[in-house]
Scaffold this motif. Structure first.
Motif, PDB file in Angstrom:
ATOM      1  N   GLY A  26       0.790  -1.186  -0.024  1.00 24.49           N
ATOM      2  CA  GLY A  26      -0.008   0.000   0.160  1.00 24.49           C
ATOM      3  C   GLY A  26       0.738   1.046  -0.108  1.00 24.49           C
ATOM      4  O   GLY A  26       2.059   1.192  -0.248  1.00 24.49           O
ATOM      5  N   LYS A  27       0.129   2.417   0.052  1.00 23.90           N
ATOM      6  CA  LYS A  27       0.873   3.670   0.097  1.00 23.90           C
ATOM      7  C   LYS A  27       0.325   4.482   1.213  1.00 23.90           C
ATOM      8  O   LYS A  27      -0.880   4.478   1.271  1.00 23.90           O
ATOM      9  CB  LYS A  27       0.298   4.477  -1.263  1.00 23.90           C
ATOM     10  CG  LYS A  27       0.861   5.985  -1.497  1.00 23.90           C
ATOM     11  CD  LYS A  27       2.628   5.863  -1.761  1.00 23.90           C
ATOM     12  CE  LYS A  27       3.065   7.184  -2.243  1.00 23.90           C
ATOM     13  NZ  LYS A  27       3.136   8.171  -0.899  1.00 23.90           N
ATOM     14  N   THR A  30      -1.698   9.288   0.853  1.00 19.88           N
ATOM     15  CA  THR A  30      -2.022   9.451  -0.604  1.00 19.88           C
ATOM     16  C   THR A  30      -2.615  11.006  -0.462  1.00 19.88           C
ATOM     17  O   THR A  30      -2.250  11.927  -1.583  1.00 19.88           O
ATOM     18  CB  THR A  30      -3.252   8.689  -0.958  1.00 19.88           C
ATOM     19  OG1 THR A  30      -2.576   7.288  -1.154  1.00 19.88           O
ATOM     20  CG2 THR A  30      -3.840   8.867  -2.324  1.00 19.88           C
ATOM     21  N   ARG A 141      -3.475   3.247   1.733  1.00 22.31           N
ATOM     22  CA  ARG A 141      -4.335   2.984   0.776  1.00 22.31           C
ATOM     23  C   ARG A 141      -3.891   1.844  -0.164  1.00 22.31           C
ATOM     24  O   ARG A 141      -2.543   1.870  -0.365  1.00 22.31           O
ATOM     25  CB  ARG A 141      -4.909   4.179  -0.061  1.00 22.31           C
ATOM     26  CG  ARG A 141      -5.619   5.057   0.790  1.00 22.31           C
ATOM     27  CD  ARG A 141      -5.912   6.337  -0.090  1.00 22.31           C
ATOM     28  NE  ARG A 141      -6.616   7.484   0.764  1.00 22.31           N
ATOM     29  CZ  ARG A 141      -7.801   7.835   0.835  1.00 22.31           C
ATOM     30  NH1 ARG A 141      -8.567   6.907   0.091  1.00 22.31           N
ATOM     31  NH2 ARG A 141      -8.304   8.790   1.675  1.00 22.31           N
ATOM     32  N   GLY A 142      -4.611   1.291  -1.035  1.00 26.03           N
ATOM     33  CA  GLY A 142      -4.002   0.313  -2.023  1.00 26.03           C
ATOM     34  C   GLY A 142      -3.294  -0.944  -1.636  1.00 26.03           C
ATOM     35  O   GLY A 142      -2.327  -1.233  -2.021  1.00 26.03           O
ATOM     36  N   CYS A 143      -3.788  -1.383  -0.550  1.00 29.72           N
ATOM     37  CA  CYS A 143      -2.996  -2.444   0.265  1.00 29.72           C
ATOM     38  C   CYS A 143      -3.429  -3.749  -0.832  1.00 29.72           C
ATOM     39  O   CYS A 143      -4.107  -3.984  -1.443  1.00 29.72           O
ATOM     40  CB  CYS A 143      -3.492  -2.759   1.662  1.00 29.72           C
ATOM     41  SG  CYS A 143      -3.355  -1.411   2.818  1.00 29.72           S
ATOM     42  N   GLU A 144      -2.417  -4.945  -0.545  1.00 31.17           N
ATOM     43  CA  GLU A 144      -2.425  -5.995  -1.201  1.00 31.17           C
ATOM     44  C   GLU A 144      -3.638  -6.817  -0.525  1.00 31.17           C
ATOM     45  O   GLU A 144      -3.272  -7.222   0.547  1.00 31.17           O
ATOM     46  CB  GLU A 144      -1.082  -6.808  -1.117  1.00 31.17           C
ATOM     47  CG  GLU A 144      -0.129  -5.978  -1.860  1.00 31.17           C
ATOM     48  CD  GLU A 144       1.347  -6.714  -1.751  1.00 31.17           C
ATOM     49  OE1 GLU A 144       1.376  -7.838  -1.273  1.00 31.17           O
ATOM     50  OE2 GLU A 144       2.640  -5.937  -2.118  1.00 31.17           O
ATOM     51  N   ARG A 145      -4.493  -6.943  -1.195  1.00 25.78           N
ATOM     52  CA  ARG A 145      -5.782  -7.768  -0.476  1.00 25.78           C
ATOM     53  C   ARG A 145      -5.491  -9.002   0.048  1.00 25.78           C
ATOM     54  O   ARG A 145      -5.801  -9.455   1.201  1.00 25.78           O
ATOM     55  CB  ARG A 145      -6.852  -7.668  -1.412  1.00 25.78           C
ATOM     56  CG  ARG A 145      -7.305  -6.457  -1.915  1.00 25.78           C
ATOM     57  CD  ARG A 145      -8.311  -6.518  -2.906  1.00 25.78           C
ATOM     58  NE  ARG A 145      -9.074  -5.458  -3.555  1.00 25.78           N
ATOM     59  CZ  ARG A 145     -10.142  -4.730  -3.242  1.00 25.78           C
ATOM     60  NH1 ARG A 145     -10.698  -5.250  -2.074  1.00 25.78           N
ATOM     61  NH2 ARG A 145     -10.404  -3.751  -3.616  1.00 25.78           N
ATOM     62  N   ASP A 391      -9.502  -2.092   0.073  1.00 27.42           N
ATOM     63  CA  ASP A 391      -8.248  -2.335   0.216  1.00 27.42           C
ATOM     64  C   ASP A 391      -7.092  -1.387   0.970  1.00 27.42           C
ATOM     65  O   ASP A 391      -6.297  -1.209   0.524  1.00 27.42           O
ATOM     66  CB  ASP A 391      -7.872  -2.204  -1.422  1.00 27.42           C
ATOM     67  CG  ASP A 391      -7.722  -0.626  -1.928  1.00 27.42           C
ATOM     68  OD1 ASP A 391      -8.521   0.009  -1.372  1.00 27.42           O
ATOM     69  OD2 ASP A 391      -6.968  -0.538  -3.038  1.00 27.42           O
ATOM     70  N   SER A 419       7.275   4.451  -0.240  1.00 27.49           N
ATOM     71  CA  SER A 419       5.832   4.582   0.052  1.00 27.49           C
ATOM     72  C   SER A 419       5.209   5.346   1.268  1.00 27.49           C
ATOM     73  O   SER A 419       4.178   5.415   1.440  1.00 27.49           O
ATOM     74  CB  SER A 419       5.290   3.138  -0.343  1.00 27.49           C
ATOM     75  OG  SER A 419       5.573   2.300   0.844  1.00 27.49           O
TER      76      SER A 419
END
Length: 421
Positions: A26-27, A30, A141-145, A391, A419
């Motif tokens: 993730g990030k 953001t 945000r944008g994590c690896e599900r 996510d 990140s």
């Protein structure tokens, strides 16, 4: 415990994770609202010459915010104190002290994305560490599900204890070179210190900024670099402006920066050494909660003690019951009388870099600031309230002064350190 695969973290001696579960990736940040930090102040006296103000800012770099407040009030930066620095790419609430400034002067101020509110008087000016801690609300945000299921297990590891590394922002989030600048200052290599700070590019910078930095490193032409670097790089431009008027006076050019910023360079070197001591401990296969002879122990009441071969069983018991933590003492102007294994490693690294305790004394005279050694726990522990939304991961936790929220996020994410910026 697993090693980090990222060269930048190795460069900053953050070479291990305390947890071995897969990271959620993730990030971070953001948008600034993804990183909310609220300072928890110590009680104020209610009277005295210092006006205490609560500052809430969005996307303001700490030193720039202080500089702008001083400018608008028409006072010296030296009349402003603070208990802790806060991240730029965040929504941060913290406190400052203003010496002999009236509340109405502050109420008349107006800034974009920053509010400054008088809250009381205090007998003393704030200085670093004058706070109870910091409360964080963070969204990644944008994590690896597929890895989000491990978040609760990572949170349990953080509760038990992870490496209390100084985080990336301690070395400069956009350009992590403060420790290298500090090492040059300690050696008395002022031209090298200026050249590193102004001339070293960072991968994420604009190409024109990189080109301007490279040109200064190659030519030393301060006037040309002053023309080429954008106005937002105020610290670099302050040094370049001085150099354009006082050619070759690199020692003076550094003094064009705010005193507290200069001291952060030297303490950046101390932070680098501390990180190296923790990583060396992992190299030697010694857990963070397993004392060895020579370790410093810090108890809950602030008392310190030294682990010896004789008292190791008792020390282990105190640590396991949460009564004490292992700490390392960062080198400074005063020689350490009985350095333990971690201190010996820091002293050795400093010596290899051409830096002795006399260098810290010289820097203290030059920068008019003490650089004594300080004890710091090698373990970070906190209870995370973690939630998952699609996510994204939401983390809420509180940390003591001087501990880094990004160290907690780093353990959860295990991603490229960029990140985290």
């Amino acid at each position: 415990m697993i090693p980090s695969p990222y060269p930048l973290e190795h460069e900053l001696q953050m070479r291990y994770y305390g947890d071995d579960h897969p990271g959620i990736g993730g990030k971070l940040r953001t948008v600034p609202e993804d990183f909310v930090v609220e300072e928890l102040p110590k009680p104020f006296t209610g009277s005295g010459p210092f006006l205490i103000c609560r500052v809430t800012r969005r996307s303001w770099e700490h030193q720039h915010a202080i500089q702008e407040i001083a400018k608008r009030l028409g006072i010296s930066r030296k009349r402003i104190g603070w208990a802790g620095t806060k991240d730029r790419n965040a929504v941060a609430t913290h406190y400052i002290s203003l010496y002999k400034v009236e509340a109405d002067q502050v109420r008349a101020l107006s800034f974009k994305d920053m509010a400054v509110e008088p809250v009381g008087q205090h007998q003393f000016g704030l200085s670093l560490g004058d706070l109870e801690g910091n409360r964080f609300g963070i969204r990644i945000r944008g994590c690896e599900r597929e890895n989000l299921a491990s978040l609760q297990e990572i949170a349990e590891t953080v509760k038990e204890g992870i490496p209390n590394y100084f985080g990336l922002q301690r070395f400069g989030a956009q350009k992590p070179v403060t420790h290298r600048v500090g090492a040059a200052i300690l050696r008395g290599e002022y031209q090298e210190a200026v050249t590193i700070y102004i001339g070293d590019p960072f991968p994420n910078e604009d190409e024109e900024v990189k080109a301007a930095r490279a040109a200064f490193r190659d030519t030393g032409d301060a006037a040309a670099a002053l023309y080429a670097l954008p106005v937002r790089l105020g610290f670099e431009r302050a040094m370049l402006d001085f150099l354009s008027k006082h050619k070759g006076d690199y020692r003076g050019a550094l003094k064009a920066l705010a005193p507290k910023l200069l001291t952060m360079f030297v303490s950046g070197w101390q932070s680098y050494l501390f990180n190296a001591a923790i990583s060396d401990r992992f190299d030697r296969g010694i857990p963070l909660d397993e004392p060895e002879a020579g370790d410093t122990l810090i108890y809950l009441n602030g008392r310190t003690d030294r682990a010896t071969e004789k008292n190791l069983p008792t020390a282990r018991q105190h640590i396991r019951r949460g009564r004490a933590m292992i700490a390392a003492c960062m080198p400074g102007a005063t020689p350490l009388p009985n350095p333990g294994p971690m201190e010996e490693h820091m002293i050795r690294l400093s010596s290899e870099a051409g830096i002795t305790h006399e260098a810290f004394r010289n820097a203290a005279q030059y920068l008019e600031s003490a650089f004594d050694g300080a004890n710091r726990p090698i373990v970070l522990r906190t209870e995370i309230v973690a939630e998952i939304e699609d996510d994204a991961a939401l983390l809420n936790f509180t940390l003591p002064p001087g501990h880094y929220a990004t160290s907690v996020c780093r353990e959860c994410m295990k991603g490229d350190p960029i990140s985290l910026v």
